[in-house]
Design an enzyme around this catalytic site. Sequence first.
Site, PDB file in Angstrom:
ATOM      1  N   CYS A  84       3.470   8.594   1.024  1.00  0.00           N
ATOM      2  CA  CYS A  84       3.911   7.705   2.107  1.00  0.00           C
ATOM      3  C   CYS A  84       4.168   6.334   1.479  1.00  0.00           C
ATOM      4  O   CYS A  84       3.254   5.674   0.986  1.00  0.00           O
ATOM      5  CB  CYS A  84       2.826   7.644   3.179  1.00  0.00           C
ATOM      6  SG  CYS A  84       3.251   6.540   4.525  1.00  0.00           S
ATOM      7  N   CYS A 104      -1.307   6.694   9.881  1.00  0.00           N
ATOM      8  CA  CYS A 104      -0.113   6.025  10.437  1.00  0.00           C
ATOM      9  C   CYS A 104      -0.489   4.750  11.176  1.00  0.00           C
ATOM     10  O   CYS A 104      -1.371   4.765  12.021  1.00  0.00           O
ATOM     11  CB  CYS A 104       0.579   6.919  11.461  1.00  0.00           C
ATOM     12  SG  CYS A 104       1.203   8.415  10.778  1.00  0.00           S
ATOM     13  N   CYS A 161       0.839  -1.260  16.073  1.00  0.00           N
ATOM     14  CA  CYS A 161       0.889  -1.036  14.624  1.00  0.00           C
ATOM     15  C   CYS A 161       0.299  -2.213  13.846  1.00  0.00           C
ATOM     16  O   CYS A 161       0.536  -3.373  14.202  1.00  0.00           O
ATOM     17  CB  CYS A 161       2.343  -0.816  14.208  1.00  0.00           C
ATOM     18  SG  CYS A 161       2.537  -0.426  12.462  1.00  0.00           S
ATOM     19  N   CYS A 165       5.764  -4.066  16.720  1.00  0.00           N
ATOM     20  CA  CYS A 165       5.305  -3.035  17.662  1.00  0.00           C
ATOM     21  C   CYS A 165       3.832  -3.304  17.980  1.00  0.00           C
ATOM     22  O   CYS A 165       3.041  -3.559  17.058  1.00  0.00           O
ATOM     23  CB  CYS A 165       5.464  -1.639  17.055  1.00  0.00           C
ATOM     24  SG  CYS A 165       7.161  -1.290  16.546  1.00  0.00           S
ATOM     25  N   CYS A 171       6.017  -6.562   8.071  1.00  0.00           N
ATOM     26  CA  CYS A 171       7.073  -5.970   8.895  1.00  0.00           C
ATOM     27  C   CYS A 171       7.473  -6.957   9.985  1.00  0.00           C
ATOM     28  O   CYS A 171       6.649  -7.741  10.443  1.00  0.00           O
ATOM     29  CB  CYS A 171       6.542  -4.681   9.534  1.00  0.00           C
ATOM     30  SG  CYS A 171       7.785  -3.777  10.482  1.00  0.00           S
ATOM     31  N   GLU A 180       0.840  -1.198   0.000  1.00  0.00           N
ATOM     32  CA  GLU A 180       0.000   0.000   0.000  1.00  0.00           C
ATOM     33  C   GLU A 180       0.875   1.248   0.000  1.00  0.00           C
ATOM     34  O   GLU A 180       1.945   1.283   0.618  1.00  0.00           O
ATOM     35  CB  GLU A 180      -0.892   0.013   1.245  1.00  0.00           C
ATOM     36  CG  GLU A 180      -2.016  -0.989   1.138  1.00  0.00           C
ATOM     37  CD  GLU A 180      -2.831  -1.092   2.424  1.00  0.00           C
ATOM     38  OE1 GLU A 180      -4.039  -1.319   2.309  1.00  0.00           O
ATOM     39  OE2 GLU A 180      -2.279  -0.964   3.512  1.00  0.00           O
TER      40      GLU A 180
HETATM   41  N1  SAH Z   1       8.837   1.179  10.589  1.00  0.00           N
HETATM   42  C1  SAH Z   1       8.896   2.609  10.684  1.00  0.00           C
HETATM   43  C2  SAH Z   1       7.698   3.302   9.996  1.00  0.00           C
HETATM   44  C3  SAH Z   1       6.412   3.140  10.743  1.00  0.00           C
HETATM   45  S1  SAH Z   1       5.001   4.108  10.330  1.00  0.00           S
HETATM   46  C4  SAH Z   1       8.977   3.021  12.136  1.00  0.00           C
HETATM   47  O1  SAH Z   1       8.814   2.178  13.013  1.00  0.00           O
HETATM   48  O2  SAH Z   1       9.240   4.196  12.413  1.00  0.00           O
HETATM   49  C5  SAH Z   1       5.254   5.729  10.904  1.00  0.00           C
HETATM   50  C6  SAH Z   1       4.905   6.043  12.370  1.00  0.00           C
HETATM   51  O3  SAH Z   1       3.593   5.663  12.760  1.00  0.00           O
HETATM   52  C7  SAH Z   1       5.851   5.351  13.342  1.00  0.00           C
HETATM   53  O4  SAH Z   1       6.289   6.248  14.315  1.00  0.00           O
HETATM   54  C8  SAH Z   1       4.962   4.300  13.940  1.00  0.00           C
HETATM   55  O5  SAH Z   1       5.439   3.836  15.168  1.00  0.00           O
HETATM   56  C9  SAH Z   1       3.650   5.046  14.031  1.00  0.00           C
HETATM   57  N2  SAH Z   1       2.486   4.176  14.251  1.00  0.00           N
HETATM   58  C10 SAH Z   1       2.397   2.845  14.122  1.00  0.00           C
HETATM   59  N3  SAH Z   1       1.154   2.419  14.425  1.00  0.00           N
HETATM   60  C11 SAH Z   1       0.442   3.511  14.745  1.00  0.00           C
HETATM   61  C12 SAH Z   1      -0.936   3.722  15.118  1.00  0.00           C
HETATM   62  N4  SAH Z   1      -1.792   2.713  15.189  1.00  0.00           N
HETATM   63  N5  SAH Z   1      -1.331   4.981  15.381  1.00  0.00           N
HETATM   64  C13 SAH Z   1      -0.471   6.026  15.260  1.00  0.00           C
HETATM   65  N6  SAH Z   1       0.825   5.881  14.897  1.00  0.00           N
HETATM   66  C14 SAH Z   1       1.273   4.640  14.649  1.00  0.00           C
END
Ligand code: SAH
Length: 348
Positions: free
Chosen positions: A106, A337, A120, A117, A113, A93
């Site tokens: 984006c 995000c 996410c 986390c 992944c 996506e």
């Molecule tokens: N792998 C990368 C990119 C992640 S997406 C990273 O870990 O940084 C970009 C941001 O969105 C990251 O800071 C991630 O932690 C955050 N994120 C992930 N899940 C989220 C959610 N459900 N709500 C808000 N932000 C989130």
Amino acid sequence: MRKKINILALSPEQFAVLLSGLGHPAYRAGQILVWLYQKGARSFAEMTNLPKSLRQQLSEFAEIGFLETVKRQVSRDGTEKYLFALADGQMVETVGLPYNIGYSACISTQVGCKMGCIFCASGLPGFGRNLSAAEILAQVLQIKEELSAQGKELKSLVLMGTGEPLDNFAAMVPFLEAVRDPQRLGMSLRHVTLSTAGLVPKIRELAALKLPLTLAVSLHASNNTLRDKIMPINKKYQMEELLAACDEYSKLTGRRITYEYTLIEGLNDGIKEARELALLLKKRACHLNLIPFNAVPELGLSPSPQPVMQAFVAALRSSGLKVTVRRRLGADIAAACGQLSNKMSGDC
Ligand code: SAH
């Protein structure tokens, strides 16, 4: 049959080698790059200033690796989400985000992944594979083309789609080269942000390249006990190590780090955490970007209520830290995000 060479991944120098191997002068590389990156050609047949023989050879040995658009959704706020199919049938996506200054894309760097986390969606389907530099670049080119067909301009890139960009470092370097190369995308790396969960050795490797790229670091916690619970990568690289690598990044590149902190109700949004965070960050060359938590039904977590968020912001600002709150875009189409997980592939 021999696998065709995907020319989207090639640098002008690699192009020249390919062409001389086919018995053509190197200057043809420049002409092909203009077709690809300025005129948006999708096939060799369109490249009418190339000799027929070269077009024929290229169609035999090479391909232009554009991705198949399986689905496009548009949010109420103008955010556009694309589901692209890769050549092997896997899906990724990509999101186009509207800002006052223009559009941002984006981009995804992996299918799924490995980071795990707990807040996410990207890792929910598991890890598929790394994307190639060409597949990452194709997402940018396709979003750019869609936008320009609507009279809109792509101004910046965020590597914040599915995947951990620094876990795919080998593809990142040629991708970033293509982004900044004037013969290809020709975009300043100052308009590119790479977000990482905190792969310390790779942050140091990136720092050594001294690129003017903005590094965004997903912190989401103010101490190791909390970060261990919500981001498994913290068990490998503790916060002290991470912050030290980020300091080195700032020192070598002259760029401020953006620390990202998603506010999740009852988990990391107390005044205690705000104060700890202020202590950690206030002496550093950085900026803190608070992200309202975006709901992912499977995860059972909620966003912090407005008053809690405001108190958190106030506590941080009173310490002198530069704090911004990220606008929530595309939540109605699960494009915000942390919401990307290829769910669209199931319902189309
Ligand atoms: N792998 C990368 C990119 C992640 S997406 C990273 O870990 O940084 C970009 C941001 O969105 C990251 O800071 C991630 O932690 C955050 N994120 C992930 N899940 C989220 C959610 N459900 N709500 C808000 N932000 C989130």
